[in-house]
Enzyme design. Sequence first.
Site, PDB file in Angstrom:
ATOM      1  N   CYS A 142       0.824  -1.210   0.000  1.00 54.24           N
ATOM      2  CA  CYS A 142       0.000   0.000   0.000  1.00 54.24           C
ATOM      3  C   CYS A 142       0.863   1.267   0.000  1.00 54.24           C
ATOM      4  O   CYS A 142       1.561   1.530  -0.971  1.00 54.24           O
ATOM      5  CB  CYS A 142      -0.987  -0.030   1.164  1.00 54.24           C
ATOM      6  SG  CYS A 142      -2.426   1.059   0.875  1.00 54.24           S
ATOM      7  N   HIS A 235      -4.362  -4.340   0.528  1.00 54.77           N
ATOM      8  CA  HIS A 235      -4.133  -4.949   1.844  1.00 54.77           C
ATOM      9  C   HIS A 235      -4.644  -6.391   1.888  1.00 54.77           C
ATOM     10  O   HIS A 235      -5.595  -6.707   2.617  1.00 54.77           O
ATOM     11  CB  HIS A 235      -4.824  -4.134   2.937  1.00 54.77           C
ATOM     12  CG  HIS A 235      -4.148  -2.841   3.244  1.00 54.77           C
ATOM     13  ND1 HIS A 235      -2.967  -2.771   3.958  1.00 54.77           N
ATOM     14  CD2 HIS A 235      -4.482  -1.568   2.931  1.00 54.77           C
ATOM     15  CE1 HIS A 235      -2.609  -1.511   4.078  1.00 54.77           C
ATOM     16  NE2 HIS A 235      -3.500  -0.758   3.466  1.00 54.77           N
ATOM     17  N   GLU A 237      -3.514  -8.745   3.434  1.00 55.40           N
ATOM     18  CA  GLU A 237      -3.311  -9.295   4.779  1.00 55.40           C
ATOM     19  C   GLU A 237      -4.440  -8.953   5.743  1.00 55.40           C
ATOM     20  O   GLU A 237      -4.496  -9.487   6.868  1.00 55.40           O
ATOM     21  CB  GLU A 237      -1.981  -8.782   5.357  1.00 55.40           C
ATOM     22  CG  GLU A 237      -1.986  -7.366   5.901  1.00 55.40           C
ATOM     23  CD  GLU A 237      -1.963  -6.273   4.838  1.00 55.40           C
ATOM     24  OE1 GLU A 237      -2.046  -5.085   5.215  1.00 55.40           O
ATOM     25  OE2 GLU A 237      -1.866  -6.600   3.634  1.00 55.40           O
TER      26      GLU A 237
END
Length: 301
Positions: A142, A235, A237
């Site tokens: 990001c 993102h 994760e």
Amino acid sequence: MPIRIQSDLPAKEILENENIFVMDEKRAMHQDIRPLQVCILNLMPVKQDTELQLLRALSNTPLQVDVTFLNVKSHVSINTPANHLNKFYTTLEEIKDRKFDGLIFTGAPVEDISFEEVDYWEEVCDIMDWAEENVTSSLYICWGAQAAFYHKYGIQKRKLPEKLFGIYSHKVANRKVPLVRGFDDIFLAPHSRHTETPAEAIHACKEITVLAESEEAGVFLAIAHGGRQIFVNGHPEYDRYTLDAEYRRDLGKGLPIHIPYNYYPGDDSGKKPLLQWRSHSNNLYSNWLNYYVYQVTPYVL
């Protein structure tokens, strides 16, 4: 995969409750193998949440990973207790003479200001430069990806008309690259940002290969220098409830925010969000560790 972390890191108990194999330092010392050395530069405000998300993402290969958490010293975190940082984090000055197999460079909530206005900008540039000589493969997430695009290739970010916020579809662009091995043609991933690195500028850079892209969210995944640099403009994760927490936080602050796109069933924020991106997130991190870290790193760092 056993993740080797300090025995008293708060994330350890949560991961064990999820049936993720976490190995403490004492047990790891009795295994006659060399674990991969992965450094995580954590620039997110609530560092414990990001620790948990990334450790979970790294837990899906048979490789043993020894994690070192890195922090910037030129910025005082107000959302993470100082004793947590002092106990579990180190600085570039303390590890600059070490070699690492991998580096994960997280996002940061500073995208509304220019790179040069960020109080730790010079320090993160030093870390990116240090990684060129001391890390086998670096993965930028990001804002970290935006920072790397700018520092390494001079590609400036630009502000979006409104926050890109939700779960978006992406199409794999280059199946011959091992980083996307096992990906479906179309896959989902979370985004949460006010700025973007222009897709046309990324495509125009001959050193960068785009691997996955979205019509709505732009370039999601790109690679350079044979995998020594990997860029993730999103993102993957994130946990199931991360966007939910961000949405309710912004509502509580009276900030302009729309309901996360393609996130709640029927766009009803009272319903449990659907977890639609976890398998591809696991695949991404497993492929990175296997093909760009483990397969190419020397046994003796």
